[in-house]
Design a protein around this motif. Sequence first.
Motif, PDB file in Angstrom:
ATOM      1  N   VAL A   6      13.577  -2.836 -24.604  1.00  0.00           N
ATOM      2  CA  VAL A   6      12.173  -2.441 -24.461  1.00  0.00           C
ATOM      3  C   VAL A   6      11.372  -3.356 -25.388  1.00  0.00           C
ATOM      4  O   VAL A   6      11.786  -3.601 -26.527  1.00  0.00           O
TER       5      VAL A   6
ATOM      6  N   ILE B 194       8.080   2.686 -28.528  1.00  0.00           N
ATOM      7  CA  ILE B 194       8.370   3.754 -27.560  1.00  0.00           C
ATOM      8  C   ILE B 194       7.742   5.080 -28.011  1.00  0.00           C
ATOM      9  O   ILE B 194       7.175   5.821 -27.209  1.00  0.00           O
TER      10      ILE B 194
ATOM     11  N   TYR C  86      24.356  -0.005 -35.935  1.00  0.00           N
ATOM     12  CA  TYR C  86      23.356   0.556 -35.007  1.00  0.00           C
ATOM     13  C   TYR C  86      24.062   1.304 -33.880  1.00  0.00           C
ATOM     14  O   TYR C  86      23.750   2.462 -33.592  1.00  0.00           O
TER      15      TYR C  86
ATOM     16  N   CYS D  30      12.542   9.778 -32.104  1.00  0.00           N
ATOM     17  CA  CYS D  30      12.400   8.374 -31.673  1.00  0.00           C
ATOM     18  C   CYS D  30      12.438   7.403 -32.859  1.00  0.00           C
ATOM     19  O   CYS D  30      12.634   6.207 -32.672  1.00  0.00           O
TER      20      CYS D  30
ATOM     21  N   ASP E 248       9.661  10.232 -44.020  1.00  0.00           N
ATOM     22  CA  ASP E 248      10.631   9.138 -44.111  1.00  0.00           C
ATOM     23  C   ASP E 248      11.996   9.699 -43.747  1.00  0.00           C
ATOM     24  O   ASP E 248      12.544  10.547 -44.473  1.00  0.00           O
ATOM     25  N   LEU E 249      12.548   9.231 -42.641  1.00  0.00           N
ATOM     26  CA  LEU E 249      13.832   9.779 -42.174  1.00  0.00           C
ATOM     27  C   LEU E 249      14.975   9.499 -43.147  1.00  0.00           C
ATOM     28  O   LEU E 249      16.003  10.169 -43.105  1.00  0.00           O
TER      29      LEU E 249
ATOM     30  N   ARG F 257       6.516   6.647 -41.083  1.00  0.00           N
ATOM     31  CA  ARG F 257       6.088   6.416 -42.467  1.00  0.00           C
ATOM     32  C   ARG F 257       4.656   5.891 -42.544  1.00  0.00           C
ATOM     33  O   ARG F 257       3.934   6.196 -43.477  1.00  0.00           O
ATOM     34  N   SER F 258       4.223   5.093 -41.564  1.00  0.00           N
ATOM     35  CA  SER F 258       2.910   4.412 -41.647  1.00  0.00           C
ATOM     36  C   SER F 258       1.766   5.357 -41.283  1.00  0.00           C
ATOM     37  O   SER F 258       1.367   5.447 -40.121  1.00  0.00           O
TER      38      SER F 258
ATOM     39  N   LYS G 224      24.097   5.405 -33.062  1.00  0.00           N
ATOM     40  CA  LYS G 224      23.673   5.973 -31.773  1.00  0.00           C
ATOM     41  C   LYS G 224      24.831   6.726 -31.111  1.00  0.00           C
ATOM     42  O   LYS G 224      24.626   7.798 -30.538  1.00  0.00           O
TER      43      LYS G 224
ATOM     44  N   THR H  92       9.313  -3.979 -27.887  1.00  0.00           N
ATOM     45  CA  THR H  92       8.667  -3.346 -29.048  1.00  0.00           C
ATOM     46  C   THR H  92       8.929  -4.231 -30.265  1.00  0.00           C
ATOM     47  O   THR H  92       9.583  -5.265 -30.174  1.00  0.00           O
TER      48      THR H  92
ATOM     49  N   SER I  43       4.551   5.827 -34.673  1.00  0.00           N
ATOM     50  CA  SER I  43       3.582   4.813 -35.128  1.00  0.00           C
ATOM     51  C   SER I  43       3.687   3.510 -34.356  1.00  0.00           C
ATOM     52  O   SER I  43       2.884   2.603 -34.571  1.00  0.00           O
ATOM     53  N   SER I  44       4.659   3.381 -33.466  1.00  0.00           N
ATOM     54  CA  SER I  44       4.921   2.072 -32.858  1.00  0.00           C
ATOM     55  C   SER I  44       5.789   2.220 -31.610  1.00  0.00           C
ATOM     56  O   SER I  44       6.477   3.242 -31.440  1.00  0.00           O
TER      57      SER I  44
ATOM     58  N   GLN J  45      14.561  -9.232 -26.378  1.00  0.00           N
ATOM     59  CA  GLN J  45      13.654  -8.109 -26.633  1.00  0.00           C
ATOM     60  C   GLN J  45      12.322  -8.351 -25.921  1.00  0.00           C
ATOM     61  O   GLN J  45      11.772  -7.456 -25.282  1.00  0.00           O
TER      62      GLN J  45
HETATM   63  N1  LIG Z   1      13.135  -1.368 -28.221  1.00  0.00           N
HETATM   64  C1  LIG Z   1      14.330  -1.272 -27.652  1.00  0.00           C
HETATM   65  O1  LIG Z   1      14.795  -2.213 -26.990  1.00  0.00           O
HETATM   66  C2  LIG Z   1      15.140  -0.011 -27.817  1.00  0.00           C
HETATM   67  C3  LIG Z   1      16.256   0.139 -26.991  1.00  0.00           C
HETATM   68  C4  LIG Z   1      17.023   1.276 -27.129  1.00  0.00           C
HETATM   69  C5  LIG Z   1      16.692   2.247 -28.041  1.00  0.00           C
HETATM   70  N2  LIG Z   1      15.611   2.081 -28.834  1.00  0.00           N
HETATM   71  C6  LIG Z   1      15.310   3.119 -29.808  1.00  0.00           C
HETATM   72  O2  LIG Z   1      13.982   3.554 -29.637  1.00  0.00           O
HETATM   73  C7  LIG Z   1      13.507   4.073 -30.874  1.00  0.00           C
HETATM   74  C8  LIG Z   1      12.135   3.505 -31.142  1.00  0.00           C
HETATM   75  O3  LIG Z   1      12.245   2.124 -31.336  1.00  0.00           O
HETATM   76  P1  LIG Z   1      11.138   1.070 -30.841  1.00  0.00           P
HETATM   77  O4  LIG Z   1      11.799   0.137 -29.948  1.00  0.00           O
HETATM   78  O5  LIG Z   1       9.932   1.779 -30.402  1.00  0.00           O
HETATM   79  O6  LIG Z   1      10.903   0.265 -32.202  1.00  0.00           O
HETATM   80  P2  LIG Z   1       9.668   0.181 -33.199  1.00  0.00           P
HETATM   81  O7  LIG Z   1       8.441  -0.226 -32.465  1.00  0.00           O
HETATM   82  O8  LIG Z   1      10.131  -0.651 -34.333  1.00  0.00           O
HETATM   83  O9  LIG Z   1       9.489   1.688 -33.667  1.00  0.00           O
HETATM   84  C9  LIG Z   1      10.360   2.296 -34.587  1.00  0.00           C
HETATM   85  C10 LIG Z   1       9.707   3.555 -35.096  1.00  0.00           C
HETATM   86  O10 LIG Z   1      10.592   4.191 -36.025  1.00  0.00           O
HETATM   87  C11 LIG Z   1       9.873   4.475 -37.208  1.00  0.00           C
HETATM   88  N3  LIG Z   1      10.743   4.432 -38.369  1.00  0.00           N
HETATM   89  C12 LIG Z   1      11.530   3.400 -38.805  1.00  0.00           C
HETATM   90  N4  LIG Z   1      12.124   3.726 -39.967  1.00  0.00           N
HETATM   91  C13 LIG Z   1      11.704   4.985 -40.273  1.00  0.00           C
HETATM   92  C14 LIG Z   1      11.957   5.868 -41.345  1.00  0.00           C
HETATM   93  N5  LIG Z   1      12.757   5.524 -42.379  1.00  0.00           N
HETATM   94  N6  LIG Z   1      11.367   7.073 -41.343  1.00  0.00           N
HETATM   95  C15 LIG Z   1      10.542   7.436 -40.336  1.00  0.00           C
HETATM   96  N7  LIG Z   1      10.264   6.658 -39.289  1.00  0.00           N
HETATM   97  C16 LIG Z   1      10.840   5.438 -39.255  1.00  0.00           C
HETATM   98  C17 LIG Z   1       8.803   3.383 -37.289  1.00  0.00           C
HETATM   99  O11 LIG Z   1       7.685   3.812 -38.046  1.00  0.00           O
HETATM  100  P3  LIG Z   1       7.369   3.431 -39.570  1.00  0.00           P
HETATM  101  O12 LIG Z   1       7.814   2.031 -39.797  1.00  0.00           O
HETATM  102  O13 LIG Z   1       5.901   3.657 -39.647  1.00  0.00           O
HETATM  103  O14 LIG Z   1       8.137   4.432 -40.384  1.00  0.00           O
HETATM  104  C18 LIG Z   1       8.394   3.282 -35.828  1.00  0.00           C
HETATM  105  O15 LIG Z   1       7.454   4.270 -35.508  1.00  0.00           O
HETATM  106  C19 LIG Z   1      14.548   3.722 -31.924  1.00  0.00           C
HETATM  107  O16 LIG Z   1      15.332   4.864 -32.201  1.00  0.00           O
HETATM  108  C20 LIG Z   1      15.393   2.673 -31.243  1.00  0.00           C
HETATM  109  O17 LIG Z   1      16.699   2.671 -31.716  1.00  0.00           O
HETATM  110  C21 LIG Z   1      14.821   0.964 -28.749  1.00  0.00           C
END
Ligand SMILES: NC(=O)c1ccc[n+]([C@@H]2O[C@H](COP(=O)([O-])OP(=O)(O)OC[C@H]3O[C@@H](n4cnc5c(N)ncnc54)[C@H](OP(=O)(O)O)[C@@H]3O)[C@@H](O)[C@H]2O)c1
Length: 263
Positions: A187, A17, A154, A89, A62-63, A37-38, A158, A189, A14-15, A210
Amino acid sequence: MKFNDKTVWITGASSGIGEALAHAFSDEGADVVLSARSEKKLEEIRQLIEKKGRKAWVLPLDLADTESVKTAASRVETLVPAVDILVHCGGISQRSRVHETLLEVDRRIMEVNFFGTIALTKEVLPRMLARKKGHIVVISSVMGKIGFPVRSAYAASKHALHGFFETLWTEYHRDGIDVTMVCPGMVRTNISYHSLEGDGKEHGVMDPRQAGGISPEKCARKIIRAVKRKRHEVYIGKEQILIYLRRYIPCLFFAIVSKFKPT
Ligand SMILES: NC(=O)c1ccc[n+]([C@@H]2O[C@H](COP(=O)([O-])OP(=O)(O)OC[C@H]3O[C@@H](n4cnc5c(N)ncnc54)[C@H](OP(=O)(O)O)[C@@H]3O)[C@@H](O)[C@H]2O)c1
Protein backbone atom coordinates in the motif's frame (compact mmCIF):
# COMPACT_ATOMS: atom_id res chain seq x y z
CA MET A 1 -24.89 -1.60 6.74
CA LYS A 2 -23.54 1.84 7.52
CA PHE A 3 -21.76 2.67 10.76
CA ASN A 4 -24.23 5.24 12.06
CA ASP A 5 -24.13 5.47 15.86
CA LYS A 6 -20.97 3.36 16.00
CA THR A 7 -17.76 4.56 17.59
CA VAL A 8 -14.56 3.33 15.96
CA TRP A 9 -11.20 3.69 17.75
CA ILE A 10 -8.33 3.60 15.23
CA THR A 11 -4.63 3.38 16.08
CA GLY A 12 -2.14 4.47 13.42
CA ALA A 13 -4.69 7.14 12.44
CA SER A 14 -2.10 9.86 11.78
CA SER A 15 -0.96 8.46 8.43
CA GLY A 16 -1.48 6.00 5.58
CA ILE A 17 -4.04 3.23 5.97
CA GLY A 18 -5.20 4.40 9.43
CA GLU A 19 -5.78 7.95 8.20
CA ALA A 20 -7.73 6.64 5.20
CA LEU A 21 -9.76 4.39 7.52
CA ALA A 22 -10.58 7.36 9.76
CA HIS A 23 -12.09 9.18 6.76
CA ALA A 24 -13.76 6.05 5.37
CA PHE A 25 -15.45 5.09 8.67
CA SER A 26 -16.59 8.66 9.33
CA ASP A 27 -17.92 8.94 5.75
CA GLU A 28 -20.01 5.86 6.58
CA GLY A 29 -21.51 7.59 9.61
CA ALA A 30 -19.21 6.51 12.44
CA ASP A 31 -17.72 8.66 15.17
CA VAL A 32 -13.98 8.09 15.31
CA VAL A 33 -11.30 8.23 17.98
CA LEU A 34 -7.90 8.89 16.42
CA SER A 35 -4.72 7.53 18.01
CA ALA A 36 -1.00 7.59 17.18
CA ARG A 37 1.96 9.54 18.57
CA SER A 38 1.77 12.63 16.29
CA GLU A 39 -0.86 14.73 18.03
CA LYS A 40 -0.55 17.60 15.54
CA LYS A 41 -1.27 15.36 12.55
CA LEU A 42 -4.19 13.72 14.37
CA GLU A 43 -5.63 17.15 15.16
CA GLU A 44 -5.51 18.13 11.45
CA ILE A 45 -7.37 14.92 10.55
CA ARG A 46 -9.91 15.52 13.34
CA GLN A 47 -10.65 18.99 11.97
CA LEU A 48 -11.15 17.65 8.43
CA ILE A 49 -13.59 15.02 9.71
CA GLU A 50 -15.52 17.52 11.83
CA LYS A 51 -15.82 19.81 8.80
CA LYS A 52 -17.74 16.95 7.15
CA GLY A 53 -20.15 17.00 10.10
CA ARG A 54 -18.93 13.89 11.90
CA LYS A 55 -17.52 13.59 15.41
CA ALA A 56 -13.84 12.82 15.98
CA TRP A 57 -11.55 12.88 18.99
CA VAL A 58 -7.75 12.89 19.28
CA LEU A 59 -6.26 10.48 21.76
CA PRO A 60 -2.46 10.27 21.49
CA LEU A 61 -0.70 7.09 22.54
CA ASP A 62 2.59 5.30 22.09
CA LEU A 63 2.15 1.59 21.42
CA ALA A 64 5.68 0.96 22.71
CA ASP A 65 4.72 2.38 26.12
CA THR A 66 2.18 0.28 28.05
CA GLU A 67 1.42 3.10 30.50
CA SER A 68 0.52 5.41 27.63
CA VAL A 69 -1.78 2.71 26.21
CA LYS A 70 -3.48 2.27 29.61
CA THR A 71 -3.89 6.02 30.04
CA ALA A 72 -5.45 6.34 26.59
CA ALA A 73 -7.81 3.45 27.33
CA SER A 74 -9.06 5.10 30.52
CA ARG A 75 -9.36 8.48 28.78
CA VAL A 76 -11.44 7.00 25.95
CA GLU A 77 -14.18 6.20 28.49
CA THR A 78 -14.50 9.89 29.28
CA LEU A 79 -14.80 10.80 25.58
CA VAL A 80 -17.26 8.26 24.15
CA PRO A 81 -20.01 6.07 25.60
CA ALA A 82 -18.42 2.88 24.20
CA VAL A 83 -15.96 1.59 21.62
CA ASP A 84 -17.91 -0.53 19.12
CA ILE A 85 -15.03 -1.24 16.76
CA LEU A 86 -11.33 -1.20 17.67
CA VAL A 87 -9.01 -0.98 14.66
CA HIS A 88 -5.38 -1.86 15.34
CA CYS A 89 -3.51 -0.14 12.52
CA GLY A 90 -0.49 1.40 14.26
CA GLY A 91 2.74 -0.31 13.29
CA ILE A 92 6.28 -0.14 11.97
CA SER A 93 8.11 -2.22 9.41
CA GLN A 94 11.66 -3.37 8.81
CA ARG A 95 14.35 -3.26 6.12
CA SER A 96 17.25 -5.42 7.34
CA ARG A 97 18.48 -8.99 7.10
CA VAL A 98 18.55 -11.19 10.19
CA HIS A 99 22.30 -11.05 10.80
CA GLU A 100 22.33 -7.24 10.45
CA THR A 101 19.50 -6.63 12.89
CA LEU A 102 20.23 -5.81 16.52
CA LEU A 103 18.11 -7.80 18.95
CA GLU A 104 16.84 -4.52 20.42
CA VAL A 105 15.45 -3.65 16.98
CA ASP A 106 13.62 -7.00 16.80
CA ARG A 107 12.24 -6.25 20.27
CA ARG A 108 11.17 -2.73 19.27
CA ILE A 109 9.19 -4.08 16.31
CA MET A 110 7.53 -6.73 18.48
CA GLU A 111 6.82 -4.11 21.15
CA VAL A 112 5.00 -1.75 18.79
CA ASN A 113 3.31 -4.24 16.44
CA PHE A 114 2.49 -7.06 18.87
CA PHE A 115 2.70 -6.10 22.55
CA GLY A 116 1.27 -2.60 22.03
CA THR A 117 -1.63 -4.09 20.10
CA ILE A 118 -2.42 -6.75 22.67
CA ALA A 119 -1.97 -4.29 25.57
CA LEU A 120 -4.67 -2.07 24.08
CA THR A 121 -6.89 -5.08 23.37
CA LYS A 122 -6.66 -6.19 27.02
CA GLU A 123 -7.85 -2.72 28.08
CA VAL A 124 -10.80 -2.56 25.68
CA LEU A 125 -11.99 -6.20 25.64
CA PRO A 126 -13.49 -6.30 29.18
CA ARG A 127 -15.78 -3.39 28.31
CA MET A 128 -16.80 -5.05 25.05
CA LEU A 129 -17.56 -8.25 27.00
CA ALA A 130 -19.66 -6.32 29.52
CA ARG A 131 -21.74 -4.99 26.60
CA LYS A 132 -21.72 -8.41 24.90
CA LYS A 133 -20.61 -6.85 21.61
CA GLY A 134 -17.51 -5.53 19.96
CA HIS A 135 -15.49 -5.92 16.80
CA ILE A 136 -11.69 -5.99 16.78
CA VAL A 137 -10.02 -5.33 13.43
CA VAL A 138 -6.31 -6.07 13.14
CA ILE A 139 -4.24 -4.72 10.26
CA SER A 140 -1.75 -7.53 9.80
CA SER A 141 -0.04 -7.99 6.42
CA VAL A 142 0.52 -10.53 3.66
CA MET A 143 3.75 -10.97 5.65
CA GLY A 144 1.62 -12.15 8.57
CA LYS A 145 1.12 -15.31 6.51
CA ILE A 146 4.50 -15.77 4.79
CA GLY A 147 8.19 -15.11 5.37
CA PHE A 148 9.84 -12.48 3.17
CA PRO A 149 13.37 -11.05 2.79
CA VAL A 150 14.40 -8.22 5.16
CA ARG A 151 11.18 -8.51 7.19
CA SER A 152 12.11 -11.16 9.82
CA ALA A 153 10.87 -9.35 12.95
CA TYR A 154 8.07 -7.61 11.05
CA ALA A 155 6.75 -10.91 9.66
CA ALA A 156 7.16 -12.50 13.11
CA SER A 157 5.18 -9.70 14.78
CA LYS A 158 2.37 -10.05 12.25
CA HIS A 159 2.32 -13.87 12.45
CA ALA A 160 2.08 -13.51 16.24
CA LEU A 161 -1.01 -11.32 15.88
CA HIS A 162 -2.76 -14.11 13.94
CA GLY A 163 -2.08 -16.63 16.70
CA PHE A 164 -3.24 -14.24 19.39
CA PHE A 165 -6.40 -12.95 17.74
CA GLU A 166 -7.52 -16.29 16.30
CA THR A 167 -7.33 -17.63 19.85
CA LEU A 168 -9.17 -14.59 21.19
CA TRP A 169 -11.97 -15.27 18.72
CA THR A 170 -12.25 -18.91 19.81
CA GLU A 171 -12.57 -17.75 23.42
CA TYR A 172 -15.06 -14.92 22.97
CA HIS A 173 -17.11 -15.28 19.78
CA ARG A 174 -19.98 -16.67 21.84
CA ASP A 175 -19.84 -13.47 23.91
CA GLY A 176 -20.50 -11.23 20.92
CA ILE A 177 -16.90 -10.45 19.97
CA ASP A 178 -15.95 -10.44 16.28
CA VAL A 179 -12.39 -10.40 14.95
CA THR A 180 -11.30 -9.44 11.42
CA MET A 181 -7.68 -10.01 10.40
CA VAL A 182 -6.64 -7.85 7.43
CA CYS A 183 -3.64 -8.80 5.30
CA PRO A 184 -2.75 -6.09 2.80
CA GLY A 185 0.03 -6.40 0.25
CA MET A 186 1.84 -3.22 -0.83
CA VAL A 187 0.00 0.00 0.00
CA ARG A 188 1.43 3.38 -1.02
CA THR A 189 2.08 4.89 2.43
CA ASN A 190 5.04 6.24 4.38
CA ILE A 191 5.70 2.82 5.94
CA SER A 192 9.00 2.25 4.13
CA TYR A 193 10.29 5.69 5.28
CA HIS A 194 9.70 4.77 8.91
CA SER A 195 10.84 1.14 8.60
CA LEU A 196 13.74 0.26 10.86
CA GLU A 197 17.13 -0.76 9.56
CA GLY A 198 19.32 -3.20 11.46
CA ASP A 199 20.84 -0.59 13.75
CA GLY A 200 17.44 0.96 14.53
CA LYS A 201 17.75 3.94 12.15
CA GLU A 202 14.78 4.85 9.99
CA HIS A 203 15.10 3.58 6.40
CA GLY A 204 14.10 7.04 5.15
CA VAL A 205 13.24 6.19 1.54
CA MET A 206 10.14 5.25 -0.39
CA ASP A 207 10.88 1.79 -1.79
CA PRO A 208 9.90 1.35 -5.46
CA ARG A 209 7.61 -1.62 -4.63
CA GLN A 210 5.91 0.48 -1.95
CA ALA A 211 5.41 3.35 -4.40
CA GLY A 212 3.75 0.90 -6.81
CA GLY A 213 1.25 -0.29 -4.21
CA ILE A 214 -2.48 0.41 -4.10
CA SER A 215 -3.70 3.66 -2.56
CA PRO A 216 -4.53 3.76 1.16
CA GLU A 217 -8.06 4.84 0.20
CA LYS A 218 -8.59 1.72 -1.92
CA CYS A 219 -7.21 -0.40 0.90
CA ALA A 220 -9.55 1.32 3.39
CA ARG A 221 -12.59 0.66 1.17
CA LYS A 222 -11.74 -3.05 1.09
CA ILE A 223 -11.25 -3.12 4.86
CA ILE A 224 -14.62 -1.42 5.42
CA ARG A 225 -16.31 -4.04 3.21
CA ALA A 226 -14.64 -6.85 5.19
CA VAL A 227 -15.71 -5.30 8.50
CA LYS A 228 -19.32 -4.96 7.33
CA ARG A 229 -19.29 -8.63 6.35
CA LYS A 230 -17.58 -9.59 9.61
CA ARG A 231 -14.97 -11.56 7.67
CA HIS A 232 -12.49 -13.56 9.78
CA GLU A 233 -9.61 -12.82 7.43
CA VAL A 234 -9.19 -10.78 4.28
CA TYR A 235 -6.29 -10.50 1.81
CA ILE A 236 -5.87 -7.25 -0.11
CA GLY A 237 -3.81 -6.49 -3.23
CA LYS A 238 -2.07 -8.58 -5.85
CA GLU A 239 0.63 -9.77 -3.43
CA GLN A 240 -2.02 -12.06 -1.83
CA ILE A 241 -1.04 -14.56 -4.54
CA LEU A 242 2.02 -15.31 -2.37
CA ILE A 243 -0.21 -16.54 0.46
CA TYR A 244 -1.98 -18.98 -1.86
CA LEU A 245 1.30 -20.15 -3.41
CA ARG A 246 2.80 -20.71 0.07
CA ARG A 247 -0.27 -22.73 1.05
CA TYR A 248 -0.96 -24.75 -2.11
CA ILE A 249 2.26 -24.77 -4.22
CA PRO A 250 5.02 -24.21 -1.63
CA CYS A 251 7.87 -25.23 -3.97
CA LEU A 252 6.85 -22.45 -6.38
CA PHE A 253 6.52 -19.98 -3.48
CA PHE A 254 10.05 -20.73 -2.26
CA ALA A 255 11.44 -20.51 -5.81
CA ILE A 256 9.85 -17.07 -6.25
CA VAL A 257 10.77 -15.50 -2.88
CA SER A 258 14.33 -16.80 -3.11
CA LYS A 259 14.75 -14.56 -6.18
CA PHE A 260 13.47 -11.38 -4.50
CA LYS A 261 16.19 -8.77 -4.09
CA PRO A 262 16.21 -7.82 -0.40
CA THR A 263 14.93 -4.21 -0.54
N1 LIG B 1 1.78 0.08 3.61
C1 LIG B 1 1.81 -1.22 3.38
O1 LIG B 1 2.27 -1.67 2.32
C2 LIG B 1 1.29 -2.18 4.42
C3 LIG B 1 1.10 -3.50 4.03
C4 LIG B 1 0.63 -4.40 4.97
C5 LIG B 1 0.34 -4.01 6.25
N2 LIG B 1 0.54 -2.72 6.61
C6 LIG B 1 0.25 -2.34 7.99
O2 LIG B 1 -0.65 -1.26 8.00
C7 LIG B 1 -0.47 -0.53 9.21
C8 LIG B 1 -0.40 0.94 8.89
O3 LIG B 1 0.76 1.18 8.13
P1 LIG B 1 0.83 2.27 6.95
O4 LIG B 1 1.22 1.56 5.74
O5 LIG B 1 -0.38 3.10 6.96
O6 LIG B 1 2.13 3.08 7.41
P2 LIG B 1 2.32 4.56 7.96
O7 LIG B 1 1.74 5.54 7.01
O8 LIG B 1 3.76 4.66 8.30
O9 LIG B 1 1.44 4.56 9.28
C9 LIG B 1 1.86 3.93 10.46
C10 LIG B 1 1.01 4.43 11.60
O10 LIG B 1 1.42 3.78 12.80
C11 LIG B 1 1.64 4.76 13.79
N3 LIG B 1 2.67 4.34 14.72
C12 LIG B 1 3.96 3.96 14.45
N4 LIG B 1 4.62 3.71 15.60
C13 LIG B 1 3.74 3.94 16.61
C14 LIG B 1 3.82 3.86 18.02
N5 LIG B 1 4.96 3.52 18.65
N6 LIG B 1 2.73 4.16 18.75
C15 LIG B 1 1.58 4.53 18.14
N7 LIG B 1 1.43 4.61 16.82
C16 LIG B 1 2.50 4.32 16.06
C17 LIG B 1 2.09 6.00 13.02
O11 LIG B 1 1.82 7.19 13.74
P3 LIG B 1 2.88 8.05 14.59
O12 LIG B 1 4.19 7.99 13.88
O13 LIG B 1 2.23 9.38 14.63
O14 LIG B 1 2.91 7.39 15.94
C18 LIG B 1 1.16 5.94 11.82
O15 LIG B 1 -0.08 6.50 12.13
C19 LIG B 1 0.78 -1.09 9.87
O16 LIG B 1 0.40 -1.96 10.92
C20 LIG B 1 1.45 -1.87 8.77
O17 LIG B 1 2.20 -2.93 9.26
C21 LIG B 1 1.01 -1.79 5.73
